[in-house]
Scaffold this active site. Structure first.
Site, mmCIF file in Angstrom:
data_model
loop_
_atom_site.group_PDB
_atom_site.id
_atom_site.type_symbol
_atom_site.label_atom_id
_atom_site.label_comp_id
_atom_site.label_asym_id
_atom_site.label_seq_id
_atom_site.Cartn_x
_atom_site.Cartn_y
_atom_site.Cartn_z
ATOM 1 N N LYS A 32 0.821 -1.212 0.000
ATOM 2 C CA LYS A 32 0.000 0.000 0.000
ATOM 3 C C LYS A 32 0.857 1.265 0.000
ATOM 4 C CE LYS A 32 -0.641 0.517 4.974
ATOM 5 N NZ LYS A 32 0.198 1.717 5.058
ATOM 6 N N THR A 33 1.980 1.243 0.732
ATOM 7 C CA THR A 33 2.859 2.418 0.752
ATOM 8 C C THR A 33 3.416 2.679 -0.643
ATOM 9 O OG1 THR A 33 3.462 1.921 3.042
ATOM 10 C CG2 THR A 33 4.880 3.451 1.837
ATOM 11 N N ASP A 224 -3.527 7.785 4.336
ATOM 12 C CA ASP A 224 -3.009 6.447 4.618
ATOM 13 C C ASP A 224 -3.742 5.861 5.831
ATOM 14 O OD1 ASP A 224 -1.388 4.211 4.502
ATOM 15 O OD2 ASP A 224 0.304 5.157 5.534
ATOM 16 N N GLU A 225 -3.825 4.532 5.894
ATOM 17 C CA GLU A 225 -4.417 3.820 7.039
ATOM 18 C C GLU A 225 -5.798 4.377 7.384
ATOM 19 O OE1 GLU A 225 -3.067 1.208 7.919
ATOM 20 O OE2 GLU A 225 -0.891 1.323 8.075
ATOM 21 N N GLN A 255 -7.809 -4.868 9.017
ATOM 22 C CA GLN A 255 -6.796 -4.517 10.010
ATOM 23 C C GLN A 255 -7.224 -3.330 10.870
ATOM 24 O OE1 GLN A 255 -2.535 -5.013 8.733
ATOM 25 N NE2 GLN A 255 -3.420 -5.103 6.687
ATOM 26 N N ARG A 611 1.754 -10.971 10.258
ATOM 27 C CA ARG A 611 3.089 -10.401 10.511
ATOM 28 C C ARG A 611 4.169 -11.396 10.104
ATOM 29 N NH1 ARG A 611 1.712 -6.144 9.630
ATOM 30 N NH2 ARG A 611 -0.236 -7.198 9.145
#
Length: 766
Positions: A32-33, A224-225, A255, A611
């Site tokens: 995503k970044t 973002d997020e 998330q 993770r």
């Protein structure tokens, strides 16, 4: 540069959508970044000036890394002209420019959390309110919550639900404190962090010309997020984009795990309804994890009803199955993890590749103790080691004083905590008198008049009262069992009540840590009774001293195992992950079960397992010490939700100990642990001490087994046994006669133990 060559098809589609609102649902590890970075670069390539692009992040680190990446694509100078930063830093910048419109100077001050709480404390005192009832931290938290919901002081008093909540918790004056707090901030030409959101909203809603100015300035807004945005952040983004609708948000509803901080999953779920014509892009290729881990994560999250469906996939190696490891107890769970780590390191991993994730901070204790025993290097990410946490150190200081009243370090720490009217000035006189007369401070506070201590009669009485209180415990230290003494001491000192007073998340964490300490003492006692070892408070403190002494020996440059909560792990990745404590009422938490908030707990589990890049282990134990007694546990529903084809229990060393976990075994363990009540209960001295110890030489005889045990004659060297706490093992030796008969057992995971047979609880299995 042809950006299409640097991105996969889904990423490229999301990047080049600049003519409509866009929602980019980015699965774990899907880049995503990278999409945000390339989208900003693409906008600039299309001729959009950098100073007309607003990019909002949640951390300075994310903003810094994104700016650096963009700088490599378009040049550092161009990247430096972007409006890019955290919500708070960007809105701070806007408020500086527009401060006059909201009645502030351009040089207004920002109060940090400490400054804010200090001001709240001052106001509580000025209003004549009891700061034990109106705890400054709790009041500050509720004011913060109100601001993030865009509730001003005048609106707070009219909100029925807020007022009813405050009155129910006997803090019905919070609305008035809030009003006075805001007035004092304004008089001081100051704002707190939450005001940066509140005043930006006020600025944009009450000054249409200013809102128009920033709508015109920001040609494109990227966030973002987005699943982590709260109500205030969501509303401000809408005010800046409602008319032009050039907005792109990136996030993952799967998330969304920060509702306790005010995050609203509805912001991302309802984005397409809010922005008519919004386009949805799904980044479903995971670049981090093996296929097995990704597929397992999919099988979990599809159980949530409220979500934006997606099917994440991986093109990496298939990977090893997820190992589910059952343990007899939390102690054996830690031993199993330690043994697995040993195997992983022998297989080529280093300690820095390995992370332990848990639901609550207090779970770190048993793993820290196991790693110290094995001399594994470790660190607590974003926190302190268990025995270094403030509430734990406070409790240990009281216990140390009970054993040794002349312990000056412990005395300094707790003589006025909780507050009992013995201030710093008084104690400086005590310490000086001790130096002058070459005695310990304890002797001075025990007989202040004998040392001509220049304090008034009331202060002398308080000093002597504390001295008598500690001395009463010192008298019973040689005979009373560690856990019963500790529970009573912590309660009667006022420490338990002080720690249990708060209701906010950080307060509950402190309470859990204190309870874990008490449980660790009960567990220590229960184990040592079976091993025929002393169970006095001095014995427990000796063990803790050895552990904390080892804790100081860790080198800074050595790769270390990381221990952390799952919440702290979001956004990170590791080659090897252990998710521990996979039990009902622990994960999912008991509170989540009671409140029906299982979906967020499931999202938290989704975050935990994603993770892991290469290896994933899920561990749980059939028995765990909680509130001073051993409890039966059930495996978490989340483990059961994973498709079984992705799981294995291969070489786990676990065997389900159903035959040992019936009521009779639990009763036996409760007899050994004695402390069967939560420490929050106001148990009387008589009730708590209803199981007094005899002198050390004979204290074991006060316990009887709940069910018949194997006799010494039935045991043979080489017998395989199954123990309810330590798991499976082999008899190495038998020695002694009658009541003193002991067996030396080598356990698969817990190592070698010597068990006193009349107290040991096990079955012979071979």
């Amino acid at each position: 540069m042809n950006y299409a060559l640097e991105l996969n098809e889904a990423q490229w589609e999301a990047v080049r959508c600049i003519d409509a609102p866009s929602l980019v649902i980015a699965g774990a590890g899907s880049g995503k970044t990278r999409v945000l970075t390339y989208k900003i670069a693409y906008l600039m390539q299309q001729g959009v000036e950098p100073w007309t692009i607003l990019a909002l992040t949640f951390t300075n680190k994310a903003a810094r890394e994104m700016r650096e990446r963009i700088g490599r694509l378009v040049g550092e100078h161009e990247a430096s002209m972007l409006w890019m930063g955290t919500f708070h830093s960007i809105f701070y910048r806007i408020l500086r420019y527009e401060s006059e419109a909201i009645g502030f100077s351009s040089h207004f001050t920002i109060y940090d959390d400490h400054d804010s709480e200090a001001l709240v404390k001052t106001i509580i005192k000025e209003m004549g309110l009891d700061d034990k009832q109106y705890r400054p931290g709790t009041v500050s938290h509720r004011i913060s919550e109100a601001k993030n919901e865009l509730i001003r002081p005048s609106q707070y008093a009219k909100d029925f639900q807020l007022m009813r909540r405050d009155q129910a918790s006997r803090m019905g004056k919070i609305y008035e404190i809030y009003h006075n707090y805001q007035n004092r901030l304004h008089q001081a030409d100051a704002m707190d962090f939450d005001d940066l959101l509140l005043y930006t909203y006020i600025l944009l809603t009450e000054h249409p010309e200013i809102r128009q100015k920033y709508e015109d300035r920001f040609q494109f807004v990227l966030v973002d997020e987005y699943q982590d945005t709260n109500y205030a952040q969501h509303q401000i983004v809408w005010l800046l984009t409602e008319h032009r609708q050039r907005v792109s948000v990136v996030g993952d509803d799967a998330q969304s795990i920060y509702s306790f901080r005010g995050a609203r999953i509805d912001n991302i779920l309802n984005f397409q309804q809010m922005y008519e014509g919004a386009r949805l892009f799904k980044l479903e290729q995971n670049y981090r994890s093996s296929q097995v881990i990704v597929n397992a994560a999919n099988s979990i999250i599809r159980n949530n009803r409220r979500q934006i469906p997606k099917e994440v996939y991986s093109k990496k190696m298939v990977g090893e199955p997820i190992e589910v490891c059952e343990a007899y107890s939390d102690k054996e769970e830690a031993a199993i993890v330690g043994r697995k780590i040993q195997s992983l390191v022998k297989g080529g991993y280093n300690y820095g590749d390995i992370t332990i994730l848990y639901r609550t901070n207090d779970q770190s204790r048993v793993f820290e103790e196991e790693f110290l025993r094995r001399k594994y290097p470790y660190r607590i990410y974003g926190g302190q080691s268990f025995y270094q946490r403030r509430e734990v150190k406070d409790a240990l200081a009281y216990l140390r004083l009970a054993v040794n009243p002349r312990d000056e370090g412990a005395l300094r720490r707790v003589i006025n905590y909780p507050a009992r009217g013995i201030g710093n000035t008084t104690m400086e006189k005590v310490y000086q008198a001790a130096i002058d007369r070459q005695v310990s401070p304890w002797e001075v506070i025990s007989e202040p008049s004998a040392f001509a201590l220049s304090v008034n009669a009331s202060t002398q009485s308080k000093l002597q009262g504390f001295s008598r209180f500690i001395a009463s415990y010192n008298e019973v230290v040689p005979t009373e069992q560690a856990n019963t003494l500790a529970i009573r001491l912590l309660r009667e000192s006022g420490l338990t009540a002080a720690v249990n007073a708060g209701t906010e998340p950080e307060d509950r964490e402190r309470q859990a840590n204190l309870q874990e300490l008490v449980d660790s003492i009960s567990s220590f006692v229960a184990d040592r009774i079976e091993e025929g070892l002393p169970v006095l408070l001095s014995d427990f403190l000796q063990m803790v001293s050895l552990l904390t002494d080892q804790d100081t020996e860790k080198g800074e440059d050595v790769p270390t195992i990381t221990l952390m909560t799952i919440h702290a792990a979001k956004g990170l990745e590791f080659p090897v992950v252990f998710v521990v404590g996979m039990e009902e009422n622990l994960f999912p938490s008991e509170m989540a079960v009671e409140e029906g908030n299982i979906e967020e707990e499931r999202r938290l589990f989704y975050v935990a397992i994603t993770r892991a890049a290469e290896r994933l282990f899920l561990t749980w134990s059939h028995s765990r010490m909680r509130f001073g007694k051993f409890e039966n546990n059930q495996r978490s529903r989340f483990v059961r939700e994973i498709d079984s084809k992705y799981l294995t229990s291969r070489d786990s060393g676990m065997h389900e100990p159903r035959s040992l976990l019936g009521d009779s075994w639990m009763q036996h363990r409760e007899r050994a642990s004695v402390a069967s009540r939560p420490i929050a209960l106001s148990t009387t001295r008589e009730e708590v001490s209803s199981h007094p110890l005899r002198p050390v030489s004979s204290y074991q005889s006060s316990y009887t087994s709940a069910t018949p045990l194997p006799s010494a004659g039935q045991l043979r060297v080489g017998n395989r046994i199954e123990h309810a706490r330590f798991g499976r093992g082999v008899i190495q030796a038998i020695e002694g006669t009658g009541l003193d008969t002991k067996a030396t057992v080598l356990f698969e995971n817990a190592g070698q133990k010597q068990l006193l047979l009349r107290f040991a609880k096990f079955n012979i299995i071979g």
